[in-house]
Design a protein around this motif. Structure first.
Motif, PDB file in Angstrom:
ATOM      1  N   ALA A 190      32.282   8.138 -32.820  1.00  0.00           N
ATOM      2  CA  ALA A 190      30.913   7.749 -32.300  1.00  0.00           C
ATOM      3  C   ALA A 190      29.450   8.229 -33.171  1.00  0.00           C
ATOM      4  CB  ALA A 190      30.499   7.777 -30.740  1.00  0.00           C
ATOM      5  N   PHE A 191      28.992   7.294 -33.804  1.00  0.00           N
ATOM      6  CA  PHE A 191      27.887   7.705 -34.248  1.00  0.00           C
ATOM      7  C   PHE A 191      26.234   7.375 -33.045  1.00  0.00           C
ATOM      8  CE2 PHE A 191      30.448   6.503 -38.129  1.00  0.00           C
ATOM      9  CZ  PHE A 191      30.219   7.474 -39.060  1.00  0.00           C
ATOM     10  N   THR A 192      25.973   8.618 -33.079  1.00  0.00           N
ATOM     11  CA  THR A 192      24.949   8.392 -31.442  1.00  0.00           C
ATOM     12  C   THR A 192      24.269   9.411 -31.301  1.00  0.00           C
ATOM     13  OG1 THR A 192      24.349   7.276 -28.655  1.00  0.00           O
ATOM     14  CG2 THR A 192      26.829   9.857 -29.753  1.00  0.00           C
ATOM     15  N   ARG A 193      22.936   9.266 -30.643  1.00  0.00           N
ATOM     16  CA  ARG A 193      21.880   9.786 -30.730  1.00  0.00           C
ATOM     17  C   ARG A 193      21.071   9.668 -28.956  1.00  0.00           C
ATOM     18  NH1 ARG A 193      17.834  12.688 -32.760  1.00  0.00           N
ATOM     19  NH2 ARG A 193      18.807  12.744 -35.367  1.00  0.00           N
ATOM     20  N   HIS A 194      21.081  10.940 -28.582  1.00  0.00           N
ATOM     21  CA  HIS A 194      20.326  10.804 -27.271  1.00  0.00           C
ATOM     22  C   HIS A 194      19.523  10.195 -27.475  1.00  0.00           C
ATOM     23  CE1 HIS A 194      18.478  12.249 -24.104  1.00  0.00           C
ATOM     24  NE2 HIS A 194      19.592  11.746 -23.094  1.00  0.00           N
ATOM     25  N   SER A 195      18.940   9.290 -26.577  1.00  0.00           N
ATOM     26  CA  SER A 195      17.571   8.716 -26.441  1.00  0.00           C
ATOM     27  C   SER A 195      17.215   8.756 -24.652  1.00  0.00           C
ATOM     28  CB  SER A 195      17.382   7.801 -27.304  1.00  0.00           C
ATOM     29  OG  SER A 195      16.037   7.143 -27.070  1.00  0.00           O
ATOM     30  N   HIS A 196      16.266   9.306 -24.303  1.00  0.00           N
ATOM     31  CA  HIS A 196      16.063   8.963 -22.780  1.00  0.00           C
ATOM     32  C   HIS A 196      16.003   7.456 -22.125  1.00  0.00           C
ATOM     33  CE1 HIS A 196      15.870  13.142 -21.464  1.00  0.00           C
ATOM     34  NE2 HIS A 196      14.874  12.786 -22.409  1.00  0.00           N
ATOM     35  N   GLY A 197      17.067   6.920 -21.206  1.00  0.00           N
ATOM     36  CA  GLY A 197      16.260   5.573 -20.913  1.00  0.00           C
ATOM     37  C   GLY A 197      17.687   4.589 -21.576  1.00  0.00           C
ATOM     38  N   VAL A 198      17.738   4.494 -22.658  1.00  0.00           N
ATOM     39  CA  VAL A 198      18.147   3.524 -23.161  1.00  0.00           C
ATOM     40  C   VAL A 198      20.139   3.820 -23.150  1.00  0.00           C
ATOM     41  CG1 VAL A 198      19.222   3.468 -25.488  1.00  0.00           C
ATOM     42  CG2 VAL A 198      16.952   4.325 -25.764  1.00  0.00           C
ATOM     43  N   ALA A 199      20.063   2.667 -23.248  1.00  0.00           N
ATOM     44  CA  ALA A 199      21.032   1.407 -22.036  1.00  0.00           C
ATOM     45  C   ALA A 199      22.343   1.689 -23.757  1.00  0.00           C
ATOM     46  CB  ALA A 199      20.886   0.585 -21.514  1.00  0.00           C
ATOM     47  N   TRP A 200      23.827   2.226 -22.575  1.00  0.00           N
ATOM     48  CA  TRP A 200      25.010   2.155 -24.260  1.00  0.00           C
ATOM     49  C   TRP A 200      25.190   0.696 -24.948  1.00  0.00           C
ATOM     50  CZ3 TRP A 200      26.282   4.878 -28.312  1.00  0.00           C
ATOM     51  CH2 TRP A 200      28.321   4.756 -28.023  1.00  0.00           C
TER      52      TRP A 200
END
Lengths: 138, 311
Positions: free
Chosen positions: B239-249
């Motif tokens: 999983a290539f992912t980065r945290h971002s406030h309030g973003v839906a996955w």
């Protein structure tokens, strides 16, 4: 000049419907989708763009313009995967890639045929990891 | 007494350390070293010499996951840690590098790699952190028979879940959430790949960054009620992912080729040994589902990821 693929100092990984190429000189990695990979494989320095287009039509079983071959050659040249970059004729670039994509989309999902070359610069060890700078007191 | 010396090359792993021998080396040789720790890790020979035996007792907490004591006095890499200051270090000309790293004359703790200054500080904790991160990068770059990818890793249902990404992308937080959800901890730093593309554990305390804290906190996996992995696992999910406030996955799938590019962008020794890196990464991507997309809170995403591995 006929397009000729660069072969030296490259590591090539063939995957179903795509290629990953690592350039040991420029330290770049490239992902070629099926169309771009097919074009690149046809670049033997003897085959014309028109012939590459014809072979592509056979291979992909789809009607596609030579203009897509030119797009692929332009991308491959920019990625350093051709011995020499190919001068793309003006009329081949009259439409932007976005417009071509739109036209292909109208034809029903054929935009998957658009050649795509995605490139990254291979990281140095320090780039690839974290917390590597010398520590110092504030 | 000869406590340690560096050798210019080592059969399988030629390292750059001893290609240059800066001025500091002769200065360091005049210090009275009272003890040393020699060890091998991932095929690399390392010696740490100290002027305070108390420092040596703390070192094992800062060493790579896999290490073994060695009796050798030669090393691919030599670290020197001394804890004197003021007059005792006088007589050594300041090098350009010492001017760049302030505190040489005023600090109590000093760390050198070969003849190169890495840290001057009053805090032994900070010094050991600097030692750990330098050693970790060295091992990740030069390790034999492993390809290190910068990624968080957990195990679930006999498969490895890889979370590649740069620092600050929220890997550790997601790893912690996965461990709390029942996954087995493998690493919050590196996926250690072998030639078959299997993922080996690289265990270390999780490094949790809290808002408002100047330094991160080391958090043993036991504090999360988690357990550590011991066996190499085939990859199941990347999983290539980065945290971002309030973003839906809402992740989208990546082709194996795109996933390879994503892993190579986080592969530490890719420039040094591209053949091995490419082969290992290809095997991982051939057998694992790869996804990309920004994420919101770690707990929700963790449950989702584990459910995808089960399918």
């Amino acid at each position: 000049m006929l397009p000729c693929a660069r072969t030296e100092d490259l590591l090539i990984e063939e995957l179903p419907n795509e290629l990953v190429v690592y350039d040991r000189i420029r330290h770049r990695a490239h992902n070629l989708n099926r169309t771009a990979a097919l074009v690149w494989k046809q670049c033997d320095g003897k085959t014309t763009v028109e012939s590459i287009g014809a072979r592509l039509r056979d291979e992909l079983e789809a009607g596609m313009e030579d203009r897509l071959v030119w797009f692929a050659l332009d991308d491959l040249g920019k990625a350093g995967l051709l011995r020499e970059r190919i001068e793309v004729p003006e009329n081949a670039c009259r439409l932007s890639r976005r417009k071509i994509t739109g036209q292909l989309a109208l034809m029903g999902g054929v935009s998957l045929l658009l050649p795509v070359v995605i490139s990254i610069v291979a990281p140095t060890p320090a780039d690839a990891t974290s917390g590597t700078r010398p520590q110092r007191d504030p | 007494m000869l406590w340690a010396r560096e050798i210019p090359r080592f059969s399988a792993a030629r390292t750059p350390d001893s290609l240059a021998r800066p001025l500091a080396a002769t200065f360091l040789d005049r210090i009275t070293w009272v003890d040393r720790l020699a060890f091998t890790a991932y095929g690399l020979r390392v010696v740490v010499r100290v002027d305070d035996p108390g420092v040596l007792q703390r070192l094992p907490d800062y060493l790579p996951h896999v290490w073994k004591r060695s009796a050798s006095t030669v090393a691919n890499r030599l670290y020197s840690i001394f804890t004197v200051s003021g007059p005792k270090v006088d007589g050594r000309p300041d090098s350009d590098q010492d001017r760049k790293i302030p505190g040489f004359r005023t600090s109590a703790c000093h760390l050198y790699r070969g003849g190169r200054a890495l840290a001057h500080t009053d805090s032994l904790e900070k010094l050991l952190d600097a030692f750990e991160s330098d050693l970790r990068l060295y091992v990740a770059t030069w390790a034999l028979r492993r390809v290190f990818v910068h990624a968080g890793v957990v195990g679930w249902q006999g498969r490895a879940v890889l979370l590649p990404g740069p620092s600050g992308s929220g890997k550790t937080r997601l790893v912690a959430a996965l461990v709390r959800a029942g996954a087995t901890y493998y690493s919050d730093e590196y996926a250690a790949l072998d030639e078959h593309g299997r993922v080996h554990p690289y265990l270390k305390p999780l490094f949790m960054r809290e808002e408002g804290m100047a330094r991160g906190k080391r958090c043993p996996v036991e504090e999360l009620d988690g357990r550590s992995g011991t066996k190499a696992l085939p990859a199941g999910l990347i999983a290539f992912t980065r945290h971002s406030h309030g973003v839906a996955w809402k992740p989208y799938p990546l082709s194996p080729g795109r996933a390879m590019l994503g892993l190579l962008a986080n592969t530490v020794p890719v420039r040094r040994k591209p053949e091995a890196a490419l082969a290992a990464v290809r095997r991982v991507c051939s057998e694992a589902l790869a996804l990309e997309g920004p994420r919101g809170e770690a707990e929700d995403v963790a449950r989702w990821l584990l459910s995808r591995v089960e399918r």
